[in-house]
Design an enzyme around this catalytic site. Structure first.
Site, PDB file in Angstrom:
ATOM      1  N   SER A 141       0.823  -1.187   0.000  1.00 15.17           N
ATOM      2  CA  SER A 141       0.000   0.000   0.000  1.00 15.17           C
ATOM      3  C   SER A 141       0.871   1.256   0.000  1.00 15.17           C
ATOM      4  O   SER A 141       1.681   1.447  -0.893  1.00 15.17           O
ATOM      5  CB  SER A 141      -0.967  -0.060   1.178  1.00 15.17           C
ATOM      6  OG  SER A 141      -2.047   0.803   0.992  1.00 15.17           O
ATOM      7  N   ASP A 190      -9.026  -5.353  -5.682  1.00  9.59           N
ATOM      8  CA  ASP A 190      -8.654  -4.303  -4.739  1.00  9.59           C
ATOM      9  C   ASP A 190      -9.453  -3.041  -5.071  1.00  9.59           C
ATOM     10  O   ASP A 190      -9.237  -2.414  -6.109  1.00  9.59           O
ATOM     11  CB  ASP A 190      -7.149  -4.028  -4.835  1.00  9.59           C
ATOM     12  CG  ASP A 190      -6.631  -3.162  -3.698  1.00  9.59           C
ATOM     13  OD1 ASP A 190      -7.426  -2.426  -3.091  1.00  9.59           O
ATOM     14  OD2 ASP A 190      -5.416  -3.221  -3.421  1.00  9.59           O
ATOM     15  N   HIS A 214      -7.447  -5.825  -0.911  1.00 12.49           N
ATOM     16  CA  HIS A 214      -6.212  -5.141  -0.523  1.00 12.49           C
ATOM     17  C   HIS A 214      -5.455  -6.006   0.489  1.00 12.49           C
ATOM     18  O   HIS A 214      -5.475  -5.735   1.702  1.00 12.49           O
ATOM     19  CB  HIS A 214      -6.590  -3.781   0.068  1.00 12.49           C
ATOM     20  CG  HIS A 214      -5.495  -2.780   0.147  1.00 12.49           C
ATOM     21  ND1 HIS A 214      -4.819  -2.318  -0.955  1.00 12.49           N
ATOM     22  CD2 HIS A 214      -4.962  -2.115   1.216  1.00 12.49           C
ATOM     23  CE1 HIS A 214      -3.932  -1.415  -0.574  1.00 12.49           C
ATOM     24  NE2 HIS A 214      -3.990  -1.285   0.734  1.00 12.49           N
TER      25      HIS A 214
END
Length: 613
Positions: free
Chosen positions: A185, A290, A318
């Site tokens: 991320s 995601d 995610h």
């Protein structure tokens, strides 16, 4: 230390090839005692004064390295803003320190696994977070410079100190200068950004569910998702050293214009524009479902790279591959870092370029991504409701309803969206790559949004990416990956696939503001009754639509699951002769005349979290 199942995975691999007593090593072995590792913090001067206190900002680099090493070692680095505010990994681990301020807990397994194998692990607090000075700027020069300057320090090109202010200078004589950056991320995003500077010494990056252009995280071809970078900055700065970052946060708010235009703030944070600078190899991982860091990010980054690279695409949302394919991921990381940081000739760079999860826990390798035989195929919506290659004619209209989202569009669109289908497929069709949609649209008002979906119409069992674990369930037993020490164990809870039966699967999405038809940098007022042509992007994917299913294109106005509506929602009319989708397809698409019934039990996805953990 946690108790549980201890799996000494992958640590007893042979050092030498069978029958070759003096052959070159094929894998690094855990020959160093983790309990004797050196733990320290160095504050690296990044040459900026982001917090306006009159001093150059220093960022904290927490280091753990083999204490017994007699020669320099390479570095695995994770630069993050989350080490004190939000945590890392599926178990939200935070850094911890002893009473003297020496680092104790290094989140994630990288230190436990790789330090015994002759690597240093360096966890960097981005400027403005945890123990670093300065302020976060959400992917800008301060964030990227925080990590890049540590790479420079590891190569003798920057200055580090023993203290946050004052203190004596310290060098990294223990480092070979070979650095690999990894992270999920925000962390993986910083790895992308540092690689795009072309910094010497960065040999490889492993971006996991990472952003490639911050514009595409907060905006989509002029449309807005409803959240902005200054909010994220305030979140990650919440537990810093007390510095005042209000001026930087105000600059972020001002630069992220509400109208969705692509401006200087976004250009500064667009790593795709600078992908030609990347020298490092890339091991990329992303979930094709995601809905946080949407999959356009990996698709455009991947396409722009001209380096050695491999990709894993999961059915998850995610999620880190450590939490859906753990043993294989650790093995791949081990061989990847051995090759690019230690120079071991293990062949990890060879073989299939892509590994794709086709069904939960069922993976298939393919020679390339996008699939080598995928061809950009133009499909056109027909007045009959068909989707095919034939020339179209006529018009069709929808009435924008910002209160409806994608699930309603698929199951019961009414007048809010238009559905076009290939009809039942007689053979599998693979969609592999990034789709674009071109519309010629006439709005009835002075503002309009246009959204599109690609949908696999047919039953399937998939990972429940809209669930709380975004496709995984976390159990109570543990497996251990490397060595443990007091305050820092190597054990993590076992995960399994969270699955769901569905009657359709949305495989790609895209959104646009029609006012940006001529330029993403400057929207233009729309004249009601005037036709405008605009091309916008859908999310990247790799999905097989099986024989017996149908591939559908759905076009509507505001997809209320994701984007904000226009000031004056109205009726939008499409010129079908000048409306089409360019879809990267491997397989034949039949001529279509019907649209199959949907059945029951439709899957309703969520819009995902508006954060970057």
């Amino acid at each position: 230390m946690r108790t549980g199942l201890v799996l000494l995975a992958l640590i007893l691999l042979p050092t030498f090839a069978p029958g070759a007593a003096h052959a070159a090593p094929r894998v690094s072995e855990p020959v160093y005692d983790y309990a004797k590792a050196i733990r320290e913090t160095v504050w690296v001067d990044i040459g900026r004064d982001g917090d306006g206190d009159g001093r150059s900002d220093r960022v904290a680099a927490d280091i753990v390295r083999p204490g017994e090493a007699t020669s320099p070692v390479p570095v695995i680095m994770d630069a993050s803003p989350y080490y004190s505010c939000c945590g890392r990994g599926n178990e939200s681990e935070l850094k911890s320190y002893d009473s003297a301020g020496k680092p104790v807990k290094f989140p994630l397994f990288y230190d436990n696994y790789f330090v015994p194998r002759g690597y240093a692990v360096v966890l960097v607090d981005l400027a403005g977070t945890n123990r670093s000075a300065g302020c976060a700027d959400v992917g800008g020069a301060s964030d990227v410079g925080s990590a890049r300057t540590v790479v420079d320090w590891l190569n003798g090109r920057a200055t580090g100190y023993r203290a946050k202010t004052g203190g004596s200078a310290v060098t990294a004589g223990w480092s070979t200068g070979n650095v690999g950056m990894i992270g999920k991320s925000y962390d993986g995003t910083i790895a992308n950004g540092v690689a795009a500077t072309g910094v010497a010494g960065l040999k490889t990056i492993v971006p996991i569910a990472a952003i490639s252009s911050w514009y595409d995280y907060y905006r989509s071809d002029g449309a807005t998702f409803g959240f902005n970078p200054d909010g994220l900055a305030r979140t990650v700065e919440a537990r810093n050293g007390g510095q005042n970052c209000s001026a930087q946060n105000q600059a972020l708010a001002a630069g992220a214009t509400a109208n969705g235009d692509y401006g200087p703030l976004w250009a500064d944070r667009d790593y795709v524009r600078r992908a030609a600078n990347v020298r490092a190899s890339v091991l990329l991982s992303h979930g094709v479902n995601d809905l946080n860091v949407k999959t356009l990010h990996f698709g455009q980054w991947w396409a722009a790279l001209n380096v050695e690279k491999k990709i894993w695409l999961a059915q998850t949302g995610h999620v880190d591959p450590f939490d859906y394919r753990r043993a294989d991921w650790v093995d791949l990381l081990h061989r990847w870092f051995d090759h690019y940081l230690l120079g071991i000739d293990n062949g990890v760079q060879n073989g299939p370029q892509a590994s794709v999860e086709r069904q939960p826990d069922q993976w298939a390798d393919q020679s390339a991504y996008p699939a080598a035989n995928a061809v950009a195929t133009t499909l056109r919506p027909q007045a009959s409701g068909a989707l095919g290659t034939a020339t179209a004619s006529g018009t069709a209209a929808f009435t924008d309803n910002p209160g409806l989202g994608e699930d309603t569009w698929v199951t019961n669109p009414g007048s809010a969206a238009l559905t076009y289908s290939t009809g039942t497929l007689t053979s599998d069709v693979q969609v592999s790559g990034t789709t674009s949609v071109t519309v010629t649209a006439t709005p009835s008002t002075s503002s309009a949004r246009v959204s599109a979906l690609l949908v696999d119409l047919g039953p399937a069992t998939i990972r429940n990416f809209a669930g709380s674990g975004e496709g995984i369930r976390t159990g109570t037993s543990e497996t251990c990956w490397g060595s443990s020490a007091a305050g820092d164990d190597a054990c993590y809870r076992v995960t399994s696939a969270d699955v769901k039966k569905v009657s359709y699967t949305i495989l790609s999405r895209g959104w646009a503001d029609l006012a940006n038809y001529a330029s993403l940098s400057q929207e233009r007022p729309l004249t009601p009754g005037t036709a405008y042509t605009m091309t916008f992007r859908l999310a990247s994917t790799d999905h097989i639509v099986p024989r017996g299913h149908a591939l559908a294109l759905i076009i509507g106005g505001t997809d209320g699951s994701f984007i904000r509506g226009p000031a004056q929602p109205g009726r939008v009319t499409l010129d079908l002769a000048r409306t089409s989708a360019s879809i990267p397809i491997a397989g034949a698409v039949p001529a279509a005349t019907t649209h199959p019934a949907l059945g029951t039990g439709a899957f309703v996805p969520s819009a995902g979290r508006a954060d970057l953990r």
